[in-house]
Design a protein around this motif. Structure first.
Motif, short mmCIF file in Angstrom:
data_model
loop_
_atom_site.label_atom_id
_atom_site.label_comp_id
_atom_site.label_asym_id
_atom_site.label_seq_id
_atom_site.Cartn_x
_atom_site.Cartn_y
_atom_site.Cartn_z
N LYS A 165 25.61 -9.07 1.31
CA LYS A 165 24.48 -9.61 2.03
C LYS A 165 23.35 -8.58 2.08
N LYS A 166 23.74 -7.31 2.21
CA LYS A 166 22.74 -6.25 2.26
C LYS A 166 22.24 -5.92 0.85
N ALA A 167 23.10 -6.05 -0.14
CA ALA A 167 22.78 -5.52 -1.47
C ALA A 167 22.23 -6.57 -2.43
N TRP A 168 22.12 -7.84 -1.99
CA TRP A 168 21.84 -8.87 -3.00
C TRP A 168 20.52 -8.72 -3.76
N PRO A 169 19.43 -8.21 -3.12
CA PRO A 169 18.21 -8.07 -3.96
C PRO A 169 18.44 -7.14 -5.15
N GLY A 170 19.19 -6.07 -4.90
CA GLY A 170 19.48 -5.14 -5.99
C GLY A 170 20.35 -5.76 -7.07
N VAL A 171 21.29 -6.61 -6.63
CA VAL A 171 22.16 -7.29 -7.60
C VAL A 171 21.32 -8.22 -8.47
N VAL A 172 20.39 -8.93 -7.83
CA VAL A 172 19.50 -9.82 -8.60
C VAL A 172 18.68 -9.00 -9.60
N ALA A 173 18.18 -7.85 -9.14
CA ALA A 173 17.40 -6.99 -10.04
C ALA A 173 18.24 -6.57 -11.24
N ALA A 174 19.50 -6.20 -10.98
CA ALA A 174 20.39 -5.79 -12.07
C ALA A 174 20.57 -6.92 -13.07
N ILE A 175 20.70 -8.14 -12.57
CA ILE A 175 20.89 -9.28 -13.47
C ILE A 175 19.63 -9.51 -14.31
N ILE A 176 18.47 -9.38 -13.67
CA ILE A 176 17.21 -9.55 -14.41
C ILE A 176 17.12 -8.51 -15.53
N LEU A 177 17.48 -7.26 -15.20
CA LEU A 177 17.41 -6.21 -16.21
C LEU A 177 18.39 -6.46 -17.34
N GLY A 178 19.59 -6.95 -16.98
CA GLY A 178 20.58 -7.27 -18.00
C GLY A 178 20.07 -8.38 -18.91
N PHE A 179 19.45 -9.38 -18.32
CA PHE A 179 18.91 -10.51 -19.09
C PHE A 179 17.86 -10.01 -20.07
N SER A 180 16.99 -9.16 -19.56
CA SER A 180 15.92 -8.63 -20.39
C SER A 180 16.47 -7.83 -21.56
N ARG A 181 17.45 -6.99 -21.26
CA ARG A 181 18.07 -6.18 -22.31
C ARG A 181 18.72 -7.06 -23.36
N ALA A 182 19.43 -8.10 -22.90
CA ALA A 182 20.12 -8.98 -23.83
C ALA A 182 19.13 -9.72 -24.72
N SER A 183 17.99 -10.12 -24.16
CA SER A 183 17.07 -10.91 -24.97
C SER A 183 16.36 -10.06 -26.01
N GLY A 184 16.41 -8.72 -25.86
CA GLY A 184 15.73 -7.87 -26.84
C GLY A 184 16.67 -7.27 -27.87
N GLU A 185 17.96 -7.40 -27.68
CA GLU A 185 18.90 -6.80 -28.62
C GLU A 185 18.78 -7.46 -29.99
N THR A 186 18.82 -6.63 -31.01
CA THR A 186 18.48 -7.14 -32.32
C THR A 186 19.64 -7.11 -33.31
N MET A 187 20.07 -5.90 -33.67
CA MET A 187 20.94 -5.77 -34.84
C MET A 187 22.30 -6.43 -34.65
N ALA A 188 22.92 -6.22 -33.48
CA ALA A 188 24.25 -6.78 -33.27
C ALA A 188 24.21 -8.31 -33.38
N VAL A 189 23.17 -8.89 -32.76
CA VAL A 189 23.05 -10.35 -32.79
C VAL A 189 22.79 -10.85 -34.21
N LEU A 190 21.92 -10.10 -34.89
CA LEU A 190 21.60 -10.44 -36.28
C LEU A 190 22.88 -10.49 -37.13
N MET A 191 23.83 -9.61 -36.81
CA MET A 191 25.03 -9.52 -37.63
C MET A 191 26.08 -10.59 -37.32
N VAL A 192 26.09 -11.12 -36.09
CA VAL A 192 27.17 -12.05 -35.75
C VAL A 192 26.73 -13.47 -35.38
N ALA A 193 25.44 -13.69 -35.13
CA ALA A 193 25.05 -15.00 -34.58
C ALA A 193 24.77 -16.05 -35.65
#
Lengths: 307, 283
Positions: free
Chosen positions: A210-238
């Protein structure tokens, strides 16, 4: 003024100059991409480029819609896997694990973050793609003949394989941000809850989260952003075949970064092709800058409040 | 009611253990895959010869071009990033007050830069090259990777400075030193192992990145000899070798992946040992 103070003043000015350069770097990158992407924007509307899935460079049609949807599709699959995995791991490390386990977890997370994206791609091709092809796909696709499962792509190179590899790649960033946030929750809050007779999980769920949820949301946003920019690994398997609209997790997907990397070599041969590719990079840039600004904005604000 | 919450506790404890186990297990699985697959194709020729004729259809030779190229490019980029990061974090931590608006904005910029994907840096490097009329080269690749790892290096250096006790600054100022003297003679010494660790981490990240060098450094079968010629890198060597349909070439891609992973592992073990030396002296 003696020589020592002059030295100090020179150091301050030149360091300030470096800081100015770093602060303007993001603008510079964005502007540089925009400048080179302008030719393709001339005479076309933004909406046409962003939402149309017609991608025929030879005919001058540069709709990025299919690639943007492909990015969202793969990233969404990755997040469905990575968010619960990271949150549970971070909660375990901060609330349950012994000091020793926590110390052991650090190098594991660091090494996961440091492994080359191409090596993740190698692992994906050797392990994840065969797993999807031989087990997940035959098992799910024949039994569940509806929306995200039905597919006729039997190669294993699929949105799901890309999502799984991406999930493993974004776990380190999410775990480390979440763990750091959970550790800023004052121990008194936990003690108060435990003293009232709550179990450890009830404390975690109702007091700590309850106290930490804004930070958890921020972490998820950062993870999403990182995932959407990843290139080579996705290029090789998708699989990287263009779909207008994603229909199945077993179909190939063609995300935006993979498009940029894949056109290397051919893009100078067709007019406007290079401008369109740089426009794709600009879209990716704006997307990740926005997400990072929001995510880090939340975290820096939290840190300010705590301090 | 009382029973239910204990059952819930057990279930979630189990789920958390499973999740943590999966994260650790995936690292183990990745390393095991790369080691098992790569070890078989690893040989003396692989490490010390450049690709011979018909290498990509199964001819003889090795990946010495990519190993040398990656090391040269990685070192250059790290040096470049160091030249920007070190003054930047000194400015942040010695000249600016922790709570100042400017410090906040600089940190925020670094965070945003950190989040920009490497393919975007690669594309940006490409636009600059086109504008200046340059070709893909060691120089362009080094500059692009340098830009990519500046935020990585600067952010971990900033973390190191947070661990330097403020009393150390104060003691230096009380003895009449200027900020510059305090930075160079006191803080730098205290933070040195941590800064070295940050440099290593950035080097490891730079050497492993493929998307940024794809447009800017290109690829070549020759050893790096000039700043203005294309240069081979390990990640791209892996990528291209796996892209061929020939099993024996793919095998060598696995060996290249093993070499790259070993470099990254060595770098992070070293960085960890150095970090331990910093934390030992702080509270």
């Amino acid at each position: 003024m003696d020589i020592r103070q002059i030295k100090d003043a020179i150091a301050r000015r030149s360091m300030g100059l470096v800081a100015l350069g770093v602060m303007s770097a993001a603008f510079l990158v964005g502007f540089g991409l925009y400048w080179r992407a302008r030719p393709v924007l001339a005479g076309r509307r933004w909406t046409e480029i962003l939402f149309s899935a017609a991608w025929h460079p030879a005919r001058g049609e540069f709709g990025l819609g299919g690639f943007i949807l492909g990015s969202f599709w793969v990233t969404a699959i990755a997040m469905v896997i990575a968010v619960p995995l990271s949150l549970l791991t971070a909660l375990y490390l901060s609330e349950y694990a012994s000091r020793r386990t926590r110390e052991w977890s650090r190098p594991v997370v660091d090494v996961l973050a440091g492994i080359s994206p191409v090596v993740y791609g190698v692992w994906g091709m050797l392990v994840v793609v065969p797993l999807v092809r031989d087990y997940a796909m035959p098992f799910l696709s024949s039994r569940l003949k509806f929306f995200p499962f039905a597919s006729d792509n039997f190669t294993g190179f699929s949105a799901l394989a890309g999502g799984v590899v991406l999930a493993v790649m974004v776990v380190p960033i999410m775990v480390s941000v979440m763990e750091e946030i959970l550790r800023t929750v004052p121990p008194e809050i936990r003690e108060a809850s435990l003293a009232l007779g709550a179990t450890r999980w009830q404390t975690t769920k109702k007091a700590v989260l309850k106290k930490a949820w804004p930070g958890v949301v921020a972490a998820i946003i950062l993870g999403f952003s990182r995932a959407s920019g990843e290139t080579m690994a996705v290029l090789m398997v998708a699989g990287c075949a263009l779909q207008a609209v994603p229909k199945s997790i077993f179909d190939p997907a063609y995300p935006l970064p993979a498009l940029i990397a894949n056109t290397y070599g051919e893009m100078m041969s067709v007019p406007l092709y290079d401008a369109a590719i740089l426009l794709a990079a600009l879209v990716l840039f704006l997307l990740t800058v926005l997400f990072n600004a929001v995510g880090w904005g939340i975290l820096l604000r939290l840190e300010k409040r705590e301090g | 009611m009382t029973q239910a919450r204990f059952i819930e506790e057990k279930i979630f404890r189990g789920l958390m253990l499973a999740a943590a186990g999966m994260v650790a297990g995936s690292l183990g699985l990745i390393l095991a895959t790369v080691f098992v697959k790569g070890f078989r194709a690893l040989s003396f020729d692989m490490l010390f010869k450049t690709p011979q004729g018909g290498y990509y259809i199964g001819g003889g030779g090795g990946i010495a071009n990519a190993i040398a190229g990656s090391l040269v490019l990685g070192l250059g980029a790290t040096l470049l990033a160091l030249l920007v990061s070190l003054p930047l974090v000194f400015y942040l931590n010695v000249y600016l007050r922790r709570r100042s608006r400017l410090a906040f904005f600089i940190r925020f910029s670094l965070d945003v830069l950190w989040g920009i994907p490497s393919i975007v840096y690669g594309a940006f490097g490409f636009t600059v090259m086109v504008t200046l009329g340059l070709k893909a080269s060691l120089l362009a690749g080094t500059l692009t990777v340098g830009l990519l790892i500046i935020p990585i290096m600067a952010r971990s250096m900033d973390e190191v400075f947070k661990m330097v006790p403020p009393e150390l600054h104060e003691a230096a100022y009380a003895l009449g030193s200027t900020r510059w003297e305090a930075a160079m003679k006191v803080i730098l010494r205290q933070a040195f192992p941590g800064l070295a660790a940050a440099v290593l981490i950035a080097f490891g990240r730079g050497i492993g990145d493929a998307a940024s060098v794809l447009f800017t450094a290109s690829f070549t079968d020759a050893l790096p000899t000039s700043l203005f010629r294309p240069v081979a890198t390990l990640p791209l060597a892996i990528f291209f070798q796996l892209g061929t349909p020939f099993p024996e070439v793919q095998e060598r891609g696995y060996a290249a992946a093993l070499v790259l992973t070993l470099i990254v592992l060595a770098v992070s073990v070293l960085a960890r040992a150095l970090t331990r030396r910093v934390t030992r002296h702080s509270r």
